[in-house]
Design an enzyme around this catalytic site. Structure first.
Site, PDB file in Angstrom:
ATOM      1  N   HIS A 103       0.839  -1.191   0.000  1.00 32.63           N
ATOM      2  CA  HIS A 103       0.000   0.000   0.000  1.00 32.63           C
ATOM      3  C   HIS A 103       0.879   1.247   0.000  1.00 32.63           C
ATOM      4  O   HIS A 103       1.930   1.277   0.651  1.00 32.63           O
ATOM      5  CB  HIS A 103      -0.915   0.017   1.228  1.00 32.63           C
ATOM      6  CG  HIS A 103      -1.689  -1.250   1.399  1.00 32.63           C
ATOM      7  ND1 HIS A 103      -2.651  -1.666   0.505  1.00 32.63           N
ATOM      8  CD2 HIS A 103      -1.623  -2.214   2.353  1.00 32.63           C
ATOM      9  CE1 HIS A 103      -3.157  -2.822   0.913  1.00 32.63           C
ATOM     10  NE2 HIS A 103      -2.546  -3.170   2.023  1.00 32.63           N
ATOM     11  N   GLU A 120      -1.449  -0.413   8.399  1.00 37.68           N
ATOM     12  CA  GLU A 120      -2.400  -1.371   8.958  1.00 37.68           C
ATOM     13  C   GLU A 120      -1.745  -2.298   9.966  1.00 37.68           C
ATOM     14  O   GLU A 120      -0.519  -2.381  10.056  1.00 37.68           O
ATOM     15  CB  GLU A 120      -3.050  -2.193   7.836  1.00 37.68           C
ATOM     16  CG  GLU A 120      -2.093  -3.019   7.023  1.00 37.68           C
ATOM     17  CD  GLU A 120      -2.742  -3.671   5.802  1.00 37.68           C
ATOM     18  OE1 GLU A 120      -3.974  -3.615   5.671  1.00 37.68           O
ATOM     19  OE2 GLU A 120      -2.005  -4.228   4.987  1.00 37.68           O
ATOM     20  N   HIS A 178       3.404  -7.659   1.306  1.00 34.38           N
ATOM     21  CA  HIS A 178       2.805  -8.623   2.233  1.00 34.38           C
ATOM     22  C   HIS A 178       1.729  -9.453   1.551  1.00 34.38           C
ATOM     23  O   HIS A 178       1.234  -9.091   0.485  1.00 34.38           O
ATOM     24  CB  HIS A 178       2.207  -7.903   3.448  1.00 34.38           C
ATOM     25  CG  HIS A 178       1.130  -6.924   3.094  1.00 34.38           C
ATOM     26  ND1 HIS A 178       1.396  -5.605   2.784  1.00 34.38           N
ATOM     27  CD2 HIS A 178      -0.225  -7.048   2.987  1.00 34.38           C
ATOM     28  CE1 HIS A 178       0.263  -4.970   2.518  1.00 34.38           C
ATOM     29  NE2 HIS A 178      -0.741  -5.836   2.634  1.00 34.38           N
ATOM     30  N   ARG A 198      -1.329  -4.488  -6.249  1.00 31.50           N
ATOM     31  CA  ARG A 198      -1.159  -5.935  -6.352  1.00 31.50           C
ATOM     32  C   ARG A 198       0.007  -6.209  -7.297  1.00 31.50           C
ATOM     33  O   ARG A 198      -0.001  -5.758  -8.442  1.00 31.50           O
ATOM     34  CB  ARG A 198      -2.457  -6.542  -6.890  1.00 31.50           C
ATOM     35  CG  ARG A 198      -2.549  -8.048  -6.818  1.00 31.50           C
ATOM     36  CD  ARG A 198      -3.876  -8.538  -7.412  1.00 31.50           C
ATOM     37  NE  ARG A 198      -5.030  -8.010  -6.705  1.00 31.50           N
ATOM     38  CZ  ARG A 198      -5.986  -7.290  -7.263  1.00 31.50           C
ATOM     39  NH1 ARG A 198      -5.947  -6.993  -8.548  1.00 31.50           N
ATOM     40  NH2 ARG A 198      -6.995  -6.854  -6.552  1.00 31.50           N
TER      41      ARG A 198
END
Length: 319
Positions: A103, A120, A178, A198
């Protein structure tokens, strides 16, 4: 106006990698056998959470914030973020591996997508034997090595894979590559953002033979090529709120509950409680509110204190 603990209708998301544990483990009324996410608290456009209990039933979170900004969010949250909810809360069921992704930070996300970045954290609620997470590089890498391994579909050889168990916590800063591995159920707390780059999807295709979109170019200047220590060690003292992840965007503690304890509000901020195991009851001004594993509750900033009783594991989150 009397404020009270708010619950919301889960927003269920079908995913190519999803399964049925959101129902079998968390009691959600899922919509398919590939339900991957339950968005518990969201103000992402077109996915705004709606209240299911009490006087505010039927109102969405944005409406409540518009009506009662300080009482819902808290003064310090208002000062930092304006009249908007800054976090997104999810439960995730990965029956299969998620894509390898990352991200962008606030600066890139704002410039490209008019969005927050996406810092996150993950709390592992359930993990099948041998299941794992992919987080960061095994050793420091660089753009050239990364692109070479990506082209040859060997990107996983550069990445760090960690076997996980219930209670494991990971903090993922922006830019960290991740993937959640198959067999894992996770509680995820993140900035309000749905921006994901992605980079590899295991060559999966949908029913029509199409692969999902990859974001190779966008990802390049968003990646952190250095190693990262994402796993978080924390104390787990009974009937206490144990510091777990405290960052610029949110603070998360873990409460292992067996009995009763007092809860005090975090001045200037709302609090969110996510029940990751067991059952608990909140008592506020002689009113009782009961919760079970898989429930998420928003305590408006106007609420000052409560008592919590039961046998449960609870994530406590504020800003």
């Amino acid at each position: 106006m009397k404020f009270y603990p708010l619950q919301f209708e889960p927003i269920l998301k079908d995913r190519i990698w999803g399964g049925t544990k959101l129902q079998s483990v968390l009691n959600k009324e899922i919509t398919s056998e590939t339900t991957g996410e339950s968005w518990e608290l969201s103000t992402v456009p077109n996915d705004v959470s709606v209240v299911t209990n009490g006087d505010f039933k039927g109102k969405n979170l944005n409406e409540l914030i518009h009506l009662f900004p300080a009482e819902i969010l808290g003064e310090s949250v208002l000062e930092r973020f304006g009249a908007q909810f800054p976090l997104l809360f999810k439960f995730i069921d990965a029956k299969e591996d998620l894509s390898i992704q990352l991200h962008p930070n606030d600066e890139l996300a704002q410039k490209r997508h008019n969005s927050f970045g996406k810092t996150e954290m993950w709390y592992v609620m359930q993990a099948d034997k041998g299941s794992r997470l992919v987080v960061g590089f095994k050793k420091d890498s660089n753009k050239e090595e990364y692109l070479e391994k990506l082209a040859s579909k060997e990107i996983i050889s550069l990445l760090d894979e960690t076997e996980v168990k219930t209670g494991d916590v990971f903090f993922l800063e922006t830019g960290t590559i991740h993937a959640i591995g198959g067999g894992v159920v996770i509680a995820e707390i993140q900035q309000t953002s749905d921006v994901t780059y992605r980079i590899y999807d295991w060559d999966r295709v949908d029913a029509n033979g199409n692969g999902r979109e990859l974001h190779t170019e966008l990802a390049l200047d968003a990646i952190n090529f250095k190693t990262t220590k994402a796993k978080v060690n924390y104390e787990n003292k009974l009937n206490q709120s144990n510091k777990t992840v405290h960052c610029n965007y949110f603070k998360t503690n873990v409460i292992p509950l067996d009995g009763k304890m007092n809860w005090e509000s975090h001045k200037g901020s709302f609090t969110v409680l996510m029940c990751t195991e067991g059952n608990f009851t909140l008592e506020i001004e002689n009113d009782m509110y009961a919760y079970k594993m898989g429930d998420t509750v928003l305590l408006p900033a106007a609420l000052e204190n409560a008592s919590i009783s039961g046998k449960a594991n609870i994530l406590e989150v504020w800003v």
